[in-house]
Design a protein around this motif. Structure first.
Motif, PDB file in Angstrom:
ATOM      1  N   ALA A  79       0.934  -1.260  -0.024  1.00 51.72           N
ATOM      2  CA  ALA A  79       0.014   0.118  -0.021  1.00 51.72           C
ATOM      3  C   ALA A  79       0.817   1.197   0.047  1.00 51.72           C
ATOM      4  CB  ALA A  79      -0.917  -0.069   1.326  1.00 51.72           C
ATOM      5  N   LEU A 104     -12.592  -6.658   7.175  1.00 50.01           N
ATOM      6  CA  LEU A 104     -12.427  -5.152   6.836  1.00 50.01           C
ATOM      7  C   LEU A 104     -13.060  -4.400   7.990  1.00 50.01           C
ATOM      8  CD1 LEU A 104     -11.308  -3.051   4.729  1.00 50.01           C
ATOM      9  CD2 LEU A 104     -13.672  -2.779   3.975  1.00 50.01           C
ATOM     10  N   GLY A 157      -8.073   3.927   6.170  1.00 48.78           N
ATOM     11  CA  GLY A 157      -7.899   2.911   5.274  1.00 48.78           C
ATOM     12  C   GLY A 157      -9.104   2.039   4.616  1.00 48.78           C
ATOM     13  N   ARG A 158     -10.215   2.008   5.612  1.00 47.12           N
ATOM     14  CA  ARG A 158     -11.578   1.522   5.191  1.00 47.12           C
ATOM     15  C   ARG A 158     -12.128   2.278   4.215  1.00 47.12           C
ATOM     16  NH1 ARG A 158     -15.831  -1.383   7.017  1.00 47.12           N
ATOM     17  NH2 ARG A 158     -17.757  -0.177   6.441  1.00 47.12           N
ATOM     18  N   GLU A 181     -10.824   4.576   2.137  1.00 49.37           N
ATOM     19  CA  GLU A 181     -10.256   4.338   0.627  1.00 49.37           C
ATOM     20  C   GLU A 181     -10.618   3.239   0.045  1.00 49.37           C
ATOM     21  OE1 GLU A 181      -6.024   5.082  -1.538  1.00 49.37           O
ATOM     22  OE2 GLU A 181      -6.210   5.722   0.515  1.00 49.37           O
ATOM     23  N   TYR A 182     -10.436   2.143   0.739  1.00 48.08           N
ATOM     24  CA  TYR A 182     -10.885   0.775   0.268  1.00 48.08           C
ATOM     25  C   TYR A 182     -12.317   0.868  -0.404  1.00 48.08           C
ATOM     26  CZ  TYR A 182     -11.357  -4.383  -0.477  1.00 48.08           C
ATOM     27  OH  TYR A 182     -11.504  -5.681  -1.248  1.00 48.08           O
ATOM     28  N   TYR A 214     -12.243  -0.015  -4.336  1.00 43.75           N
ATOM     29  CA  TYR A 214     -12.211  -1.781  -4.437  1.00 43.75           C
ATOM     30  C   TYR A 214     -12.854  -2.021  -5.937  1.00 43.75           C
ATOM     31  CZ  TYR A 214     -17.249  -2.249  -3.457  1.00 43.75           C
ATOM     32  OH  TYR A 214     -18.553  -2.514  -3.258  1.00 43.75           O
ATOM     33  N   ALA A 230      -6.127  -7.851  -2.606  1.00 44.11           N
ATOM     34  CA  ALA A 230      -6.119  -6.369  -2.365  1.00 44.11           C
ATOM     35  C   ALA A 230      -4.273  -5.922  -2.297  1.00 44.11           C
ATOM     36  CB  ALA A 230      -6.491  -5.989  -1.186  1.00 44.11           C
ATOM     37  N   TYR A 266      -2.720  -3.318  -5.064  1.00 50.31           N
ATOM     38  CA  TYR A 266      -1.790  -2.076  -4.764  1.00 50.31           C
ATOM     39  C   TYR A 266      -0.545  -2.140  -5.470  1.00 50.31           C
ATOM     40  CZ  TYR A 266      -5.257  -2.370  -0.987  1.00 50.31           C
ATOM     41  OH  TYR A 266      -6.333  -2.272  -0.085  1.00 50.31           O
ATOM     42  N   SER A 268      -6.772  -3.755   7.314  1.00 49.98           N
ATOM     43  CA  SER A 268      -7.766  -2.585   7.084  1.00 49.98           C
ATOM     44  C   SER A 268      -7.041  -1.077   7.068  1.00 49.98           C
ATOM     45  CB  SER A 268      -9.041  -2.618   8.323  1.00 49.98           C
ATOM     46  OG  SER A 268      -9.632  -3.789   8.182  1.00 49.98           O
ATOM     47  N   LEU A 321      -4.093   1.142   3.694  1.00 52.08           N
ATOM     48  CA  LEU A 321      -4.354   2.218   2.773  1.00 52.08           C
ATOM     49  C   LEU A 321      -4.082   3.504   3.456  1.00 52.08           C
ATOM     50  CD1 LEU A 321      -7.111   0.951   0.459  1.00 52.08           C
ATOM     51  CD2 LEU A 321      -4.653   1.450   0.074  1.00 52.08           C
TER      52      LEU A 321
END
Length: 468
Positions: free
Chosen positions: A25, A58, A77-78, A80-81, A85, A161, A165, A350, A353
């Motif tokens: 990441a 997550l 991070g969550r 941005e995911y 995604y 994931a 990245y 999680s 990011l």
């Protein structure tokens, strides 16, 4: 042995050490900002350390320490995911979670957990009676006393994931140096890193070495401010027949030491029980003990009685890079243009990011600026989950190589020809699911060995093919 890079690319803006989920990441975030990045990994592939074994949740951060850096980064991070995604072809299985109390004493703690969650900015929380909780998941044991619903906790594919990245980073010019261990480093206006594959220079370093975070700091002459205390977690993976019985994540009331044993579905159609939390000194070997695994199975059947007797597909153990403190150990040393991302434990998937964005902000304090690239390369990793259409359901796939997980020849060949191909059989498994089913590769390993001959740094014939 020369560095695994082309001439003129042994000097970088940033060297990221460690290709776990956090390192991948971070490499992505810095290349998106326009930096010339080297991602340095001593293993044969990404996720060779702690990142390869986790519960794939997550997290929302509802139970993270209040006002902590961990909470801030898990939430970032969550967020941005959830933003990226779909464009990266990643998964999101919207299960929600139930924090289950199995005694009156545990039930008394649910209100405090809910209060902390709301203070942490998580609004989708609801206290439930046992009857109400079982209405959303009828297979829960009658021993349930009460529950807290956390609607935002979900399941993802934990291996695709970080691959996405890094694939995006490589598309932007990041150089991935695998099989390259950092031996020492010196800073004299710029970093000179001596590695097992030669020397490289970088204006700045980011230590994301996980289980070896303190060791890398020592080798860089930074004087580690923490010590890694490996914490082993053992897991049991149940056969796909268990999936229909566990539509939601079932969390225990946590303790001061651990989040506890979780029963949850996976994005691949299995059910996971674990992890344990066992302190050890060994940073490499994570053994599984039959007595512990039997205890996990028994606990899973106590929580969801329908799981009793369902066959086990796999067992494994992972190590988390815990430290003396229950906190992320993020350290910046502007005078040496160095950042350490240490002590990233069970919430690292999680928070990755968010950690990457945080590292870039810290790096901006060093005074360096970059020109963001344009346009961005299109990246979409193959779907491995049971939530979307799989490759075996598409025409022209060639053949089914792994019948347990329905992995096609086309998927194997695509992984081997991808921008970040696997370096060992573990990497191939994580990219395709080949060998991860009921027979654990007993029937497909010979065919996989034939297909990968000469294409893996560690040949399948001598690889530890039964590790995730």
């Amino acid at each position: 042995m020369p560095l695994q890079s082309t001439p003129g690319h042994a000097s970088f803006d940033v060297a990221v050490i460690g290709a776990g989920v956090v390192g991948c990441a971070v490499a992505r975030r810095f290349t998106l900002a326009g930096a010339k990045v080297a991602l340095v990994e001593k293993g044969a592939d990404i996720l060779s350390g702690a990142s390869k074994a986790n519960s794939a949740i997550l997290h929302t951060g509802f139970d993270a320490p209040a006002s902590s850096l961990e909470l801030e980064l898990v939430r970032a991070g969550r967020e941005e995911y959830l933003e990226i995604y779909k464009q990266l072809g990643l998964s999101l299985v919207r299960t929600g979670a139930l924090v289950c109390a199995w005694s009156e004493r545990e039930a008394d703690k649910l209100e405090d957990i809910a209060r902390q969650g709301r203070e942490n900015g998580i609004s989708e929380l609801g206290l439930m009676t046992a009857a109400a909780a079982r209405a959303t998941m009828p297979t829960l044991s009658n021993g349930l006393v009460a529950a807290l619903e956390v609607a935002g906790e979900h399941i993802i594919d934990p291996w695709s994931a970080p691959l996405a990245y890094l694939t995006q980073a490589v598309g932007l010019g990041c150089v991935f140096l695998r099989g390259t261990e950092v031996l020492r480093g010196e800073f004299d206006g710029r970093w000179r890193l001596e590695t097992s594959a030669g020397a490289l220079e970088a204006a700045a370093v980011v230590n994301a070495a996980g289980l070896y975070g303190d060791t890398v700091d020592e080798r860089l002459g930074l004087g580690p401010e923490f010590r890694i205390k490996p914490r082993k977690g053992q897991f049991v993976v149940l056969d796909k027949a268990a999936f229909r019985h566990v539509p939601r994540i079932v969390l225990p009331v946590p303790t001061e030491i651990t989040k506890g044993v979780v029963v949850c579905p996976t994005a691949f159609g299995n059910v996971l029980i674990g992890p344990t939390a066992e302190e050890q000194d060994d940073r490499v070997r994570a053994t599984v003990e039959m007595q512990t695994l039997e205890a996990l199975l028994a606990r899973g059947a106590e929580i969801v009685p329908a799981l009793a007797g369902i066959p086990v597909t796999a067992i494994y153990a992972g190590l988390r890079p815990a430290t003396e403190k229950k906190a992320y150990r993020v350290i910046t040393r502007p005078e040496k243009r160095a950042i350490t991302l240490g002590g990233i434990r069970s919430t690292g998937l999680s928070a990755a990011l968010g950690l990457a964005r945080h590292a870039l902000r810290l790096h901006e304090g060093f005074g360096a600026t970059f020109a963001p690239p344009a346009p961005l390369p299109a990246v979409s990793v193959p779907n491995l989950t049971e939530t979307c259409r799989r490759d075996w359901q598409q025409p022209g796939h060639g053949e089914i190589v792994c019948h347990c997980e329905l992995v096609t020849r086309r998927e194997i060949e695509a992984a081997l020809a991808s921008p970040v191909p696997p370096g060992d059989f573990g990497g191939l498994r994580r990219r395709t699911r080949a060998g991860m089913g009921r027979c654990q590769g007993f029937y497909c390993n010979a065919r996989l060995a034939e297909m990968t001959r000469g294409r893996l740094a560690t040949p399948l014939a001598v690889d530890e093919g039964r590790k995730p």
